[in-house]
Design a protein around this motif. Structure first.
Motif, short mmCIF file in Angstrom:
data_model
loop_
_atom_site.label_atom_id
_atom_site.label_comp_id
_atom_site.label_asym_id
_atom_site.label_seq_id
_atom_site.Cartn_x
_atom_site.Cartn_y
_atom_site.Cartn_z
N ASP A 348 0.99 -1.22 0.09
CA ASP A 348 -0.13 -0.09 0.02
C ASP A 348 0.87 1.00 -0.01
N ALA A 349 1.19 1.49 -1.25
CA ALA A 349 1.83 2.90 -1.24
C ALA A 349 1.79 3.54 -2.77
N ARG A 350 2.05 4.83 -2.93
CA ARG A 350 1.70 5.31 -4.19
C ARG A 350 3.36 5.70 -4.70
N ILE A 351 4.26 5.33 -3.62
CA ILE A 351 5.54 5.69 -3.81
C ILE A 351 6.62 4.91 -3.27
N ILE A 352 7.34 4.06 -4.04
CA ILE A 352 8.32 3.36 -3.34
C ILE A 352 9.78 3.86 -4.02
N ASN A 353 10.13 4.84 -3.09
CA ASN A 353 11.39 5.57 -3.51
C ASN A 353 12.87 4.82 -3.30
N SER A 372 -2.68 4.64 1.25
CA SER A 372 -4.15 4.98 1.44
C SER A 372 -4.49 4.90 3.11
N SER A 373 -3.64 4.14 3.73
CA SER A 373 -3.99 4.10 5.05
C SER A 373 -3.37 5.20 5.86
N ARG A 374 -2.43 6.14 5.21
CA ARG A 374 -1.61 7.05 5.91
C ARG A 374 -0.70 6.59 6.91
N ARG A 375 -0.31 4.99 6.86
CA ARG A 375 0.72 4.58 7.53
C ARG A 375 1.72 4.17 6.66
N GLY A 401 4.27 9.40 8.54
CA GLY A 401 4.21 10.41 7.72
C GLY A 401 4.86 9.89 6.27
N GLY A 402 5.71 9.14 6.34
CA GLY A 402 6.45 8.73 5.00
C GLY A 402 8.06 8.66 5.29
N VAL A 403 8.45 7.57 4.61
CA VAL A 403 10.10 7.25 4.55
C VAL A 403 10.36 7.54 3.34
N HIS A 404 11.21 8.44 2.92
CA HIS A 404 11.68 8.94 1.46
C HIS A 404 12.91 8.05 1.13
#
Length: 674
Positions: A348-353, A372-375, A401-404
């Motif tokens: 569940d991610a829009r971005i896998i950097n 989408s879960s914001r996790r 909040g996200g890991v880049h």
């Protein structure tokens, strides 16, 4: 790389609030008057913005409520809250938006307000060169670098003074003249900041000057180190003097430490002067001649999903390729001529950097943004079967909040840890992965609180973590090396090198306007050098575009920072390709491999001592344009990075997929036949 969804947010003005129900009448607001009209705020300070909504006749609109938004990339350098309180984070020029809301009416059109964030007050001055002994009649030009308490460079008019003008005279421009034997203190002042040099002037006893060391022959890019020995009438050397160095013609440079490097072949004259004494040496320079032919061995074209990070498995037969989407592909690269997909992992991610495997090849970690879960956080994979990775756990607890970006490091004393970037706070988090089924946070580190703090990337080698901290430059932490007593659970600051991004990329601002994307993006430490690349995009969309996502022109420099003295890091060389930028890099031996974004793959010779403009010296070994007619954007390159693995260079391109490239052996020069 800043993920593309974020770039979309950063490069376009913040949208107005969604329109109300269909049929609402238009807003009565014709314009919004903001006070001050062109706000300026000091880094770390705050400024209250006031706004008034007016109708077409110029009258105030009753019941109008003003909403404030950051615009463009400005959230990286300042913040504005819902009440219009602006807080400066890092020196830059950008803008904020104001929108007026009137109950029962559509929102007004957003108004963009230019904002300038200026450096804090002068706190430190660094004087150079650090001379302490002169001879009567000697002239030296001093420079003064003025910075704020947070290391931001200032453009102050420096006030110079000498405690004994009869001994050492100093002009308003910092030029010294040693007038008589004796002692003097020369001071530089800006605001309340001061710095001083204690100088001793010797009698004019220098009768001769001799240039030693260096050499008489070199290639372009080779650094020769010359010394100058001053001697008195009896031939005895006078120690501690620093001559003025010069070189002619102008296709070379020499520092005041006697370090010489040439950019073009030819014969150069190196000169040293000390008062009335002088000496010269000739140096013959030939071309560096390191160009190599390349062969594209194989391809894995991927035109449906933009690709991001590539990471080879240590078994040499498998690899992993992430996407700007919800999946990581597992690859079989045992036949480089025909790499193929063996499986994929969906999350569940829009971005896998980012994706990376452990050194023993047992596990891998991928990063998530836009879930989408914001996790978001990270996902841990088992590589028991390298061709078919399986998710076994995840860590989201403190990094939802996200890991880049993330880096896996194993140290014998501490085991395996993940060093990752936290999008929400701009901090580095350390996750213990010694039990992959139960990862847990054990440490964190961040720069002092400031609006716009952002950590982009982490690289860990020999217990030292190199952090690419966007506006804060390159920061090195001890996470187990021992030089500062650090560990994964207690990272300790070792060094920081910060440079003026705005001044460096003035051409980018002239081309695309203020608010452009720019920051320290990636770094790699090799020996006493740190190679740090900047990510830079013009503020206005230009050229290449993805559906719904216009990109500015890519730019960026690769800085070479000498950290042989951790207390005094200094930039000694740079590489700036000009057609794309400096995205992700890989170093193997004396060769650097670079994803040059819109320029494709570049290969650079970094052997020996480095100084000056590496591109001008002819250190570029190869260039492969990674655009493809069948790519997501036809014939457009957007090279993300490059990896040297099993004798090949693997370059991953956002638009066209994976490339396997071989650098061919150097050919012997053939005689010219008339």
């Amino acid at each position: 790389m800043l993920h593309l969804a974020l770039l979309l947010t950063l490069q376009q003005p913040a949208p107005a609030p969604a329109p109300g129900p269909q049929g609402l009448p238009p807003s009565p607001v014709a314009r919004i008057v903001v006070t001050p009209a062109a706000p300026s705020v000091m880094a770390g300070d705050t400024l209250r913005l006031h706004a008034e909504a007016r109708d077409a006749a110029g009258n105030p609109v009753p019941n109008a409520r003003i909403m404030w938004f950051e615009a463009g990339f400005f959230e990286m350098t300042a913040k504005v809250d819902s009440t219009g309180l602006l807080r400066g984070g890092y020196p830059s020029r950008g803008s904020v938006n104001a929108v007026a809301i009137v109950p029962g009416r559509q929102p007004s059109q957003p108004v963009e307000i230019p904002v300038i964030v200026t450096p804090g007050p002068a706190a430190r001055i660094a004087i150079g060169p650090a001379v302490n002994r002169l001879v009567r009649g000697q002239r030296v030009t001093l420079t003064a670098l003025v910075t704020s308490a947070t290391g931001d460079r200032r453009d102050d008019a420096v006030r110079w003074a000498s405690s004994a003008p009869g001994v050492v005279q100093v002009g308003t421009d910092g030029r010294l003249l040693a007038r008589a034997a004796g002692s003097a203190r020369v001071t530089a002042a800006a605001g309340t900041a001061t710095a001083a040099l204690e100088l001793t002037v010797l009698p004019a006893t220098v009768k001769s000057l001799e240039i030693t060391g260096g050499g008489s022959e070199a290639r372009t890019g080779d650094v020769l180190r010359f010394k100058a020995a001053a001697r008195d009438a009896k031939g005895a050397e006078i120690a501690g003097l620093a001559p003025a160095w010069a070189v002619a013609p102008g296709d070379a440079e020499i520092g005041q430490d006697g370090g010489f490097v040439a950019y073009l072949p030819g014969t150069y004259t190196v000169a040293a002067a000390l008062g009335a004494a002088g000496a010269e040496r000739a140096v013959r320079v030939r071309a560096r001649d390191v160009r190599r032919a390349t062969t594209t061995v194989g391809r894995l074209p991927l035109a449906q999903l933009p690709t991001t990070e590539f990471w080879p498995h240590p078994d040499g037969k498998h690899a992993y390729l992430a996407t700007l989407a919800d999946r990581v592909y597992a690859l079989d690269i045992s036949d480089p001529a025909a790499p193929r997909i063996t499986d994929s992992v969906l999350v569940d991610a829009r971005i896998i950097n980012d994706v990376m495997a452990t050194a023993d090849g047992r596990y891998a970690v991928l990063t998530r943004e836009g879930a989408s879960s914001r996790r978001n956080g990270i996902v841990i994979l088992s590589l028991q079967d390298p061709a078919h990775p399986k998710q076994i756990s995840e860590y989201t607890e403190t990094v939802t909040g996200g890991v880049h970006s993330a880096y896996l490091s194993t140290q014998p004393r501490y085991g395996t840890h993940v060093y990752l970037t936290d999008d929400a706070t701009g901090s580095m988090r350390v996750i213990d992965l010694n039990d992959p089924l139960h990862p847990r946070e054990v440490g964190r580190w961040q720069t002092p609180e400031a609006a716009g703090r952002y950590l982009h990337d982490v690289d860990v080698r020999d217990g030292l973590a190199s952090l690419s901290y966007w506006n804060d430059g390159v920061i090195v932490l001890d996470v187990g090396n021992g030089i500062k007593g650090g560990s994964p659970t207690s990272p300790q600051l070792v060094s920081q090198y910060k440079y003026d991004l705005n001044a460096l990329y003035l051409d980018v601002e002239r081309e695309g306007g203020p608010g452009f994307v720019r920051g320290t993006h990636t770094s790699w430490r090799k020996g006493s050098y740190i190679f740090a690349g900047d990510e830079v995009f013009t503020a206005k969309p230009q050229g290449i575009s993805l559906p719904g996502l216009p990109l500015g022109k890519a730019n960026g420099r690769l800085h070479v920072i000498d950290v042989s003295d951790w207390g005094r890091p200094r930039e000694v060389a740079w590489y700036e390709p000009g057609d794309g930028g400096a995205h992700n890099l890989w170093i193997a031996g004396d060769t650097l491999y670079l994803g040059d974004y819109q320029g494709g793959l570049r290969v650079l010779d970094i052997s020996g001592e480095l100084r000056g403009d590496l591109l001008a010296q002819g250190r570029e070994m190869a260039h492969v344009y990674t655009g493809d007619a069948a790519g997501m954007i036809a014939n457009a390159a957007m090279a993300w990075g490059a990896f040297y693995h099993n004798g090949l260079v693997w370059s991953n391109d956002i638009f066209s997929g994976l490339w396997a490239v071989r650098l061919e052996p150097r050919e012997q020069k053939r005689p010219v036949i008339p």
